[in-house]
Design an enzyme around this catalytic site. Structure first.
Site, PDB file in Angstrom:
ATOM      1  N   LYS A  88       0.840  -1.199   0.000  1.00  0.00           N
ATOM      2  CA  LYS A  88       0.000   0.000   0.000  1.00  0.00           C
ATOM      3  C   LYS A  88       0.877   1.251   0.000  1.00  0.00           C
ATOM      4  O   LYS A  88       2.084   1.187   0.253  1.00  0.00           O
ATOM      5  CB  LYS A  88      -0.913  -0.005   1.224  1.00  0.00           C
ATOM      6  CG  LYS A  88      -0.167   0.067   2.558  1.00  0.00           C
ATOM      7  CD  LYS A  88      -1.125   0.003   3.731  1.00  0.00           C
ATOM      8  CE  LYS A  88      -0.352   0.073   5.060  1.00  0.00           C
ATOM      9  NZ  LYS A  88      -1.243   0.048   6.220  1.00  0.00           N
ATOM     10  N   TYR A 119      14.428  30.758   7.082  1.00  0.00           N
ATOM     11  CA  TYR A 119      13.361  31.574   7.641  1.00  0.00           C
ATOM     12  C   TYR A 119      13.440  31.683   9.160  1.00  0.00           C
ATOM     13  O   TYR A 119      13.676  30.681   9.852  1.00  0.00           O
ATOM     14  CB  TYR A 119      11.999  30.986   7.273  1.00  0.00           C
ATOM     15  CG  TYR A 119      11.687  30.994   5.797  1.00  0.00           C
ATOM     16  CD1 TYR A 119      11.607  32.189   5.093  1.00  0.00           C
ATOM     17  CD2 TYR A 119      11.469  29.805   5.122  1.00  0.00           C
ATOM     18  CE1 TYR A 119      11.323  32.200   3.744  1.00  0.00           C
ATOM     19  CE2 TYR A 119      11.180  29.795   3.771  1.00  0.00           C
ATOM     20  CZ  TYR A 119      11.108  30.999   3.076  1.00  0.00           C
ATOM     21  OH  TYR A 119      10.818  31.000   1.734  1.00  0.00           O
TER      22      TYR A 119
END
Length: 368
Positions: free
Chosen positions: A37, A261
């Site tokens: 999956k 940042y």
């Protein structure tokens, strides 16, 4: 030499093959379902599925019918179970593709029975995880309706299954006891499932009583450990994924320079900053700001400053790092590089999330 991709997830299919064989050896005679999956836990569903089947996997497991159909379109013919469905899903394509359908409640069972063709189903019961699967109060009706539909030729009940919470030995054994009670009720109702399963990698390895007819091997297939107290190597497994990128730029910066940042990092001295072109859009966790480990030219550094959407910075001091050098974020720790577990610790998460979140800009390449 062929240039490596700018951003690369390199998958060692030889490691996948080794892990499947090793887990089958450890687990004995029980059937093994390899779970592919979420694009094979970020490794690529089709290549992993093919390798797993070639090395002894008896079944494949996915969540969505679309994932199962992708395997069929690629020519994978091994038995496949898909188990989490849109309430309005059509099951016709799954039946036509010879895909086993996981069924978790009575209304869903009715929709499967009403689809075209005879559906092969595996009934899921909730034994204590509290997610999908019929609650114990619903078992009598769930099994009775399944018997009616089976006798009418609308379905074939191939399996009965559940899922452990892995919350401790006592709780696991309580769930196994509940599952055994569900098996007894199903058989008393007139069902004869040929495959019974409750264990994933952790339960299969640590709780032999949980193995029943089949075990579902997800994380272990990819060479990662589901345990906090045992490494992949200690389990006899080899991590299959290496995540890396080419250093995109290197520049000198003076002491006390703010980086990325918010200036959460400032350089302690005159230094060089290497830019790595992977960010949270690629699945690199922003939570790893100032903590994520990165190996360049055999030395491990830490992310310097905030992880941005497309990139992050590494403070490499006066080391000889050049544009084009490989920055390795994840690999086999036996080779001296950081592991998925290292990134999980740096991000306050688990290794499952680290590998499954890798984004689409990363090019996947495969080693035989």
């Amino acid at each position: 030499m062929t240039p490596r991709p700018f951003r690369e997830a390199r998958i060692d299919l030889g490691a996948i093959a080794h892990n499947v064989r090793e887990l089958k050896r450890q687990l004995g005679d029980t059937l093994v379902m390899v779970v592919v999956k979420s694009s094979g836990y970020g490794h690529g569903a089709v290549p992993v599925a093919r390798t797993a089947v070639e090395n002894g996997a008896d079944w494949l497991g996915v969540v969505a019918i679309s994932e199962a159909l992708e395997l069929r379109s690629a020519g994978v013919t091994a038995p496949v179970l898909a188990w989490l469905h849109d309430p309005e899903a059509s099951f016709d394509a799954a039946i036509a593709g010879d895909i086993d359908i996981g069924v978790s409640y009575v209304e869903q069972l009715e929709r499967v029975a009403a689809a075209s063709g005879t559906a092969s189903v595996q009934l899921k019961v909730d034994t204590g995880l509290g997610r999908n699967g019929a609650a114990d109060s619903e078992w009598p009706e769930f099994f009775a309706r399944a018997v009616e539909h089976e006798r009418a030729g609308l379905i074939r009940v191939r399996g009965l299954w559940s899922h452990l919470a892995n919350s401790g030995e006592a709780e696991d054994l309580e769930q196994i006891a509940a599952f055994e009670r569900a098996i007894g009720l199903a058989k008393s109702a007139g069902l004869h499932p040929e495959i019974l399963h409750i264990a994933a990698t952790a339960g299969a390895l640590r709780v032999p009583r949980s193995r029943f007819d089949l075990v579902r091997i997800g994380l272990g297939t990819y060479g990662l450990s589901p345990f906090d107290d045992a490494t992949s190597a200690e389990l006899g497994l080899r991590p299959a994924l290496e995540l890396s990128a080419a250093v995109a730029s290197v520049k000198g910066m003076p002491a006390n320079s703010g980086v990325s940042y918010g200036y959460d990092y400032r350089t302690a001295a005159d230094t060089s900053l290497a830019l790595v072109p992977l960010g949270y859009a690629d699945g690199v966790p922003r939570h790893a700001t100032n903590r994520g480990p990165v190996s360049i030219n055999g030395r491990t550094y830490r992310v310097a400053g905030r992880v941005a959407m497309d990139q992050f910075v590494v403070d490499v001091g006066d080391d000889d790092v050049k544009v084009g050098d490989r920055a390795i974020l994840i690999g086999d720790p036996a080779t001296g590089v950081p592991s998925a577990e290292d990134w999980a610790r740096a991000s306050d998460t688990i290794n499952y999330e680290i590998v499954t979140r890798l984004g689409g800009r990363i090019e996947r390449t495969y080693l035989p």
